[in-house]
Design a protein around this motif. Structure first.
Motif, PDB file in Angstrom:
ATOM      1  N   GLY A  69      -2.586   4.551  -9.922  1.00  0.00           N
ATOM      2  CA  GLY A  69      -3.158   3.412 -10.666  1.00  0.00           C
ATOM      3  C   GLY A  69      -4.543   3.358 -10.180  1.00  0.00           C
ATOM      4  N   THR A  70      -5.273   2.274 -10.896  1.00  0.00           N
ATOM      5  CA  THR A  70      -6.464   1.988 -10.742  1.00  0.00           C
ATOM      6  C   THR A  70      -6.893   0.665 -10.296  1.00  0.00           C
ATOM      7  N   LEU A  71      -7.609   0.235  -9.587  1.00  0.00           N
ATOM      8  CA  LEU A  71      -8.261  -0.955  -8.782  1.00  0.00           C
ATOM      9  C   LEU A  71      -9.480  -1.357  -9.421  1.00  0.00           C
ATOM     10  N   VAL A  72      -9.809  -2.390  -9.939  1.00  0.00           N
ATOM     11  CA  VAL A  72     -11.281  -2.644 -10.530  1.00  0.00           C
ATOM     12  C   VAL A  72     -11.443  -3.977  -9.964  1.00  0.00           C
ATOM     13  N   TYR A  73     -12.504  -4.031  -9.173  1.00  0.00           N
ATOM     14  CA  TYR A  73     -12.993  -5.261  -8.593  1.00  0.00           C
ATOM     15  C   TYR A  73     -14.583  -5.368  -8.516  1.00  0.00           C
ATOM     16  N   VAL A 104      -8.997   5.310  12.143  1.00  0.00           N
ATOM     17  CA  VAL A 104      -7.981   5.545  11.359  1.00  0.00           C
ATOM     18  C   VAL A 104      -6.832   4.887  11.942  1.00  0.00           C
ATOM     19  N   ASP A 105      -5.732   4.206  11.208  1.00  0.00           N
ATOM     20  CA  ASP A 105      -4.487   3.905  11.730  1.00  0.00           C
ATOM     21  C   ASP A 105      -3.580   3.988  10.821  1.00  0.00           C
ATOM     22  N   TRP A 106      -2.308   4.311  11.451  1.00  0.00           N
ATOM     23  CA  TRP A 106      -0.896   4.835  10.372  1.00  0.00           C
ATOM     24  C   TRP A 106      -0.099   3.773  10.709  1.00  0.00           C
ATOM     25  N   LEU A 107       0.310   2.884   9.779  1.00  0.00           N
ATOM     26  CA  LEU A 107       1.271   1.815   9.831  1.00  0.00           C
ATOM     27  C   LEU A 107       2.462   1.964   8.878  1.00  0.00           C
ATOM     28  N   PRO A 108       3.353   1.153   8.969  1.00  0.00           N
ATOM     29  CA  PRO A 108       4.573   1.005   8.158  1.00  0.00           C
ATOM     30  C   PRO A 108       4.002   0.112   6.968  1.00  0.00           C
ATOM     31  N   LEU A 109       4.533  -0.178   5.746  1.00  0.00           N
ATOM     32  CA  LEU A 109       3.985  -0.814   4.671  1.00  0.00           C
ATOM     33  C   LEU A 109       3.824  -2.209   4.929  1.00  0.00           C
ATOM     34  N   ASP A 110       4.564  -2.857   5.691  1.00  0.00           N
ATOM     35  CA  ASP A 110       4.357  -4.369   6.016  1.00  0.00           C
ATOM     36  C   ASP A 110       3.166  -4.710   6.967  1.00  0.00           C
ATOM     37  N   ALA A 111       3.172  -3.759   8.109  1.00  0.00           N
ATOM     38  CA  ALA A 111       2.025  -3.741   8.871  1.00  0.00           C
ATOM     39  C   ALA A 111       0.743  -3.484   8.379  1.00  0.00           C
ATOM     40  N   ALA A 112       0.558  -2.517   7.492  1.00  0.00           N
ATOM     41  CA  ALA A 112      -0.502  -2.106   6.355  1.00  0.00           C
ATOM     42  C   ALA A 112      -1.139  -3.107   5.596  1.00  0.00           C
ATOM     43  N   LEU A 113      -0.023  -3.867   5.118  1.00  0.00           N
ATOM     44  CA  LEU A 113      -0.396  -5.028   4.452  1.00  0.00           C
ATOM     45  C   LEU A 113      -1.207  -6.143   4.833  1.00  0.00           C
ATOM     46  N   GLU A 114      -0.600  -6.253   6.206  1.00  0.00           N
ATOM     47  CA  GLU A 114      -1.329  -7.522   6.987  1.00  0.00           C
ATOM     48  C   GLU A 114      -2.324  -6.898   7.572  1.00  0.00           C
ATOM     49  N   ARG A 115      -2.619  -5.679   7.682  1.00  0.00           N
ATOM     50  CA  ARG A 115      -3.895  -5.045   8.489  1.00  0.00           C
ATOM     51  C   ARG A 115      -5.012  -5.197   7.350  1.00  0.00           C
ATOM     52  N   GLY A 119      -8.210  -8.951   0.106  1.00  0.00           N
ATOM     53  CA  GLY A 119      -6.782  -9.360  -0.822  1.00  0.00           C
ATOM     54  C   GLY A 119      -6.647  -8.488  -1.878  1.00  0.00           C
ATOM     55  N   TYR A 120      -7.531  -8.048  -2.555  1.00  0.00           N
ATOM     56  CA  TYR A 120      -7.233  -7.290  -3.849  1.00  0.00           C
ATOM     57  C   TYR A 120      -6.615  -5.924  -3.540  1.00  0.00           C
ATOM     58  N   GLU A 121      -7.065  -5.231  -2.211  1.00  0.00           N
ATOM     59  CA  GLU A 121      -6.352  -4.301  -1.829  1.00  0.00           C
ATOM     60  C   GLU A 121      -4.893  -4.326  -1.415  1.00  0.00           C
ATOM     61  N   ARG A 122      -4.751  -5.595  -0.754  1.00  0.00           N
ATOM     62  CA  ARG A 122      -3.451  -5.932  -0.279  1.00  0.00           C
ATOM     63  C   ARG A 122      -2.520  -6.240  -1.685  1.00  0.00           C
ATOM     64  N   ASN A 127       1.938  -3.546  -4.922  1.00  0.00           N
ATOM     65  CA  ASN A 127       2.582  -3.163  -6.089  1.00  0.00           C
ATOM     66  C   ASN A 127       2.794  -1.572  -5.998  1.00  0.00           C
ATOM     67  N   VAL A 128       1.803  -0.685  -5.428  1.00  0.00           N
ATOM     68  CA  VAL A 128       2.029   0.421  -5.628  1.00  0.00           C
ATOM     69  C   VAL A 128       2.641   1.193  -4.258  1.00  0.00           C
ATOM     70  N   GLY A 129       2.813   0.198  -3.270  1.00  0.00           N
ATOM     71  CA  GLY A 129       3.129   1.033  -2.063  1.00  0.00           C
ATOM     72  C   GLY A 129       4.840   1.449  -2.164  1.00  0.00           C
ATOM     73  N   PRO A 130       5.501   0.436  -2.648  1.00  0.00           N
ATOM     74  CA  PRO A 130       7.010   0.707  -2.797  1.00  0.00           C
ATOM     75  C   PRO A 130       7.151   2.157  -3.721  1.00  0.00           C
ATOM     76  N   ILE A 131       6.448   2.068  -4.919  1.00  0.00           N
ATOM     77  CA  ILE A 131       6.324   3.276  -5.959  1.00  0.00           C
ATOM     78  C   ILE A 131       6.029   4.582  -4.884  1.00  0.00           C
TER      79      ILE A 131
END
Length: 291
Positions: A69-73, A104-115, A119-122, A127-131
Motif C-alpha cells: 500500500g501507499t501512505l500519504v502524509y 534497529v529493533d525487531w518486534l512482534p506486531l503488537d509491540a511494534a505498534l506501541e513502539r 500515529g499515521y504509521e501506527r 492495517n497492513v500488518g495482518p496482511i
C-alpha cells in the motif's frame, strides 16, 4: 500553487521467527521510532528505492515480495507519498547502519505498534500488518511444501539408487561370466597347434639335386687328389630309375668334406638362374645326353 509531493518508498520488513517480528528503526536527530523508508534518487524506481533504503536503515539484505500500500502524509508543508512492499530479512546484518539511524529493533506486531512514534504509521501498520503476516504465513507454507516435495524426490532418487546398487552384483556376475567366456575363446584360438595351419611351400632350388642332369655338361674341374667328381653311374631306362638316382647324389654330396662343400657352392650359385624343369623333361634330357 501546489507543491510537488515528495516520493519515497519503504518496507514492512519481517524476520522469520515465532512469532514473526517487524523492523522499526530509531532516527538519530529526532529520536523517533519509524518504519524504514527513504526518498527516491533521480531515475530510481520506487521498488528499487524501497529495497535500498531498507538495506541502509536495517543493515539486512531483504527479499522483496508483494506491494502492500501507499501512505500519504504532510511533511514540512509538502505531501510525502511513501510506497511500501512486504519484505523478508536475512538472518544476519550484512552492513553497518547508515548515519541517520541510531538503532534497529525487531518486534512482534503488537509491540511494534506501541513502539512507533507517529500515529499515521501506527494506523498504516495496523492495517497492513495482518496482511503481511498472512502473506508471510502462506509463503512459509508454500516453502515447506516445496521442501517436502524436494525431500520426497531426493528420497525417491536415493531408493532408486539403492535398488540399482542391490541389482548391480547380479549384473556384474553376468558380465564377468561373459568376459571369461570371451577370454576362453580367445585362448582356444591362440592355442591352435601349428600342424593345423596350412603349410606354405616356398620354391627354393636345391643346389645338388636340381642340377644332377646338368653336371655332365660342366667342364671338368681339377679336383686334386682329394676331390670327388659327382657323376651318374648308370643310365636310367625310365623315370623311375631317374628318381632313384637322386638320393644317391644327395648322399654323395653329404659325404663331402667341408672343403668340398665350399667348392661346390659356386657351381650351385651358377646354376640357380637356369629355369627349373619338371622331372620328366630332366630325365629325357639326361637320357638324350647319355645316348
Amino acid at each position: 500553487m501546489a507543491r510537488t509531493p515528495v516520493l519515497a518508498a519503504g518496507g514492512i520488513v519481517l524476520r522469520r521467527e515465532a512469532p514473526p517480528r517487524f523492523a522499526v528503526v530509531r532516527l538519530r536527530k529526532r529520536n523517533e521510532w519509524v518504519l524504514p523508508k527513504g526518498k527516491l534518487d533521480d531515475g530510481e524506481t520506487a521498488r528499487a528505492a524501497a529495497e535500498r533504503e531498507v538495506l541502509e536503515e536495517t543493515g539486512h539484505d531483504v527479499d522483496v515480495h508483494e506491494f502492500l500500500g501507499t501512505l500519504v502524509y504532510d511533511s514540512g508543508g509538502r505531501s510525502k507519498v511513501v510506497h511500501y512492499w512486504r519484505m523478508d530479512a536475512g538472518g544476519k546484518p550484512v552492513r553497518e547502519l547508515m548515519s541517520d539511524i541510531r538503532e534497529v529493533d525487531w518486534l512482534p506486531l503488537d509491540a511494534a505498534l506501541e513502539r512507533l512514534s507517529r500515529g499515521y504509521e501506527r494506523a498504516f501498520l495496523e492495517n497492513v500488518g495482518p496482511i503481511a503476516l498472512q502473506a508471510a504465513a502462506n509463503a512459509e507454507r508454500e516453502r515447506r511444501a516445496r521442501l517436502r516435495v524436494a525431500a520426497a524426490e531426493r528420497r525417491r532418487v536415493r531408493l532408486a539408487a539403492e535398488e540399482l546398487v542391490a541389482e548391480t552384483p547380479v549384473d556384474a556376475d553376468m558380465a564377468a561370466a561373459a568376459e571369461m567366456s570371451v577370454v576362453a575363446e580367445e585362448r582356444m584360438v591362440t592355442e591352435v597347434p601349428a600342424e593345423a595351419e596350412t603349410p606354405i611351400v616356398v620354391d627354393a632350388p636345391s643346389p645338388v639335386t636340381a642340377e644332377t642332369s646338368d653336371l655332365a655338361e660342366m667342364p671338368a674341374v681339377d679336383a686334386g687328389p682329394d676331390r670327388r667328381t659327382v657323376a651318374p653311374e648308370h643310365s636310367a631306362v625310365d623315370g623311375r630309375e631317374a628318381v632313384a638316382t637322386e638320393p644317391v647324389v644327395e648322399a654323395e654330396a653329404s659325404d663331402a668334406s667341408p672343403s668340398d662343400a665350399r667348392e661346390i657352392e659356386p657351381v650351385a650359385a651358377a646354376v640357380q638362374p637356369i629355369p627349373r624343369k619338371n622331372l620328366i623333361e630332366r630325365v629325357r634330357d639326361w637320357l638324350r645326353r647319355a645316348a
